[in-house]
Design a protein around this motif. Structure first.
Motif, short mmCIF file in Angstrom:
data_model
loop_
_atom_site.label_atom_id
_atom_site.label_comp_id
_atom_site.label_asym_id
_atom_site.label_seq_id
_atom_site.Cartn_x
_atom_site.Cartn_y
_atom_site.Cartn_z
N ASN A 68 -13.17 -54.16 45.58
CA ASN A 68 -14.29 -53.22 45.61
C ASN A 68 -14.36 -52.49 46.95
OD1 ASN A 68 -15.14 -54.03 43.04
ND2 ASN A 68 -16.40 -55.68 43.87
N SER A 69 -14.82 -51.25 46.89
CA SER A 69 -14.98 -50.44 48.08
C SER A 69 -16.27 -50.80 48.81
CB SER A 69 -14.99 -48.96 47.69
OG SER A 69 -15.36 -48.15 48.78
N LEU A 70 -16.31 -50.49 50.09
CA LEU A 70 -17.53 -50.67 50.88
C LEU A 70 -18.33 -49.37 50.96
CD1 LEU A 70 -16.23 -52.94 53.78
CD2 LEU A 70 -17.77 -53.58 51.93
N VAL A 71 -17.85 -48.34 50.27
CA VAL A 71 -18.58 -47.07 50.20
C VAL A 71 -19.69 -47.23 49.17
CG1 VAL A 71 -18.45 -44.62 49.67
CG2 VAL A 71 -16.54 -45.75 50.84
N TYR A 72 -20.93 -46.93 49.55
CA TYR A 72 -22.06 -47.14 48.65
C TYR A 72 -21.97 -46.22 47.44
CZ TYR A 72 -26.81 -48.19 47.15
OH TYR A 72 -27.89 -48.61 46.42
N GLY A 73 -22.36 -46.75 46.28
CA GLY A 73 -22.21 -46.04 45.02
C GLY A 73 -23.21 -44.94 44.76
N GLY A 74 -24.21 -44.78 45.62
CA GLY A 74 -25.14 -43.67 45.49
C GLY A 74 -26.35 -43.93 44.62
N ALA A 75 -26.93 -42.84 44.10
CA ALA A 75 -28.21 -42.90 43.39
C ALA A 75 -28.15 -43.76 42.14
CB ALA A 75 -28.65 -41.48 43.04
N GLU A 76 -27.02 -43.75 41.42
CA GLU A 76 -26.92 -44.54 40.19
C GLU A 76 -27.03 -46.03 40.48
OE1 GLU A 76 -23.89 -45.22 36.38
OE2 GLU A 76 -23.30 -43.91 38.05
N VAL A 77 -26.33 -46.49 41.52
CA VAL A 77 -26.40 -47.90 41.91
C VAL A 77 -27.80 -48.24 42.41
CG1 VAL A 77 -25.55 -49.62 43.56
CG2 VAL A 77 -23.94 -48.08 42.43
N ALA A 78 -28.38 -47.34 43.20
CA ALA A 78 -29.72 -47.57 43.73
C ALA A 78 -30.74 -47.71 42.61
CB ALA A 78 -30.12 -46.42 44.65
N GLU A 79 -30.63 -46.88 41.57
CA GLU A 79 -31.56 -46.94 40.44
C GLU A 79 -31.43 -48.25 39.68
OE1 GLU A 79 -34.68 -45.83 38.13
OE2 GLU A 79 -33.94 -44.90 39.97
#
Length: 245
Positions: free
Chosen positions: A131-142
């Motif tokens: 897995n990447s350490l780059v955050y997945g953005g709004a979809e993951v946050a939701e």
């Protein structure tokens, strides 16, 4: 007439203890350095239930047979073997009685979904990482907000330096391996392991000054797997609960 059934009971009991040993090795093999965590996880999924059912079946059949031939000692040994099998089936029994909790398909949990703490030292070269350490953005946050609405930053009256020291104390108490720390930037990165299979997750903790008080943010990311089945959220909750105890 009594010796043969008694020996049979001993054989069944011995088989159950060997099966129990095999299960323990499967569960804790990664901790013993026998294999990578994913290997132990796959072995458990493949073999744990068949081993448990075999032990339970032999124990029940053996106990019935020993009772028929009136061998109390053999019946006790077989019954004990059956109890071992039943104990190994506890996860299956519990999941059938209690509805299984559903988890979102995410493995990156943070107390700050708007501006997640970034990893500056740990990167894609970390061992075994898929897995990447780059955050997945709004979809993951939701998805996180819907599943783990309680995950929030630590707001403390401590100064930023005090909060940073307290955060390090908590991390060490929880058994995390500190990979890098920056006292000036008030941040550190660490690796944590799951208790059974020893999967490695990566964690970053940052402290921000807010007037005379401070705020602590935590982010925990699994190295492998699409879903962490709640492991990272549980780790963050434990960190928050342990902070300043």
């Amino acid at each position: 007439m009594r010796k043969e059934p008694s020996r049979l009971g001993s054989v069944i009991l011995g088989f159950s203890l060997l099966g129990l040993l095999a299960v323990l090795i499967i569960l804790f093999g990664a901790r013993l350095g026998l294999w990578e965590p994913i290997v132990g996880f796959q072995l458990a999924r493949t073999y744990m239930n068949p081993i448990a059912y075999s032990i339970l079946g032999l124990g029940v059949v053996g106990c019935i047979y020993q009772l028929v031939v009136s061998n109390r000692c053999g019946a006790i040994k077989s019954a004990f073997a059956g109890l071992v099998g039943l104990a190994l089936l506890a996860p299956v029994i519990i999941s059938s009685v209690m509805p299984a909790q559903s988890f979102p398909p995410i493995h990156d949990i943070t107390t700050n979904t708007n501006n997640p703490p970034a990893f500056l030292v740990l990167d894609k070269s970390r061992k075994g990482a898929k897995n990447s350490l780059v955050y997945g953005g709004a979809e993951v946050a939701e998805m996180q907000k819907k599943a783990y609405a309680d995950i929030a930053p630590i707001q403390t009256s401590k100064t930023a330096q005090q909060a940073f020291s307290e955060s390090l104390r908590v991390a060490n108490e929880m058994g995390w391996e500190i990979v890098a720390q920056d006292e000036n930037a008030l941040r550190f990165e660490a690796s944590a392991r799951t208790p059974v299979f020893q999967f490695v997750d990566d964690v970053v903790v940052t402290v921000t000054t807010e007037g005379s008080a401070s705020r602590v943010d935590i982010r925990s990311v699994s190295r492998i797997g699409r879903s962490d089945r709640g492991a990272n959220a549980a780790r963050i909750r434990e960190f928050i609960e342990t902070f300043d105890q």
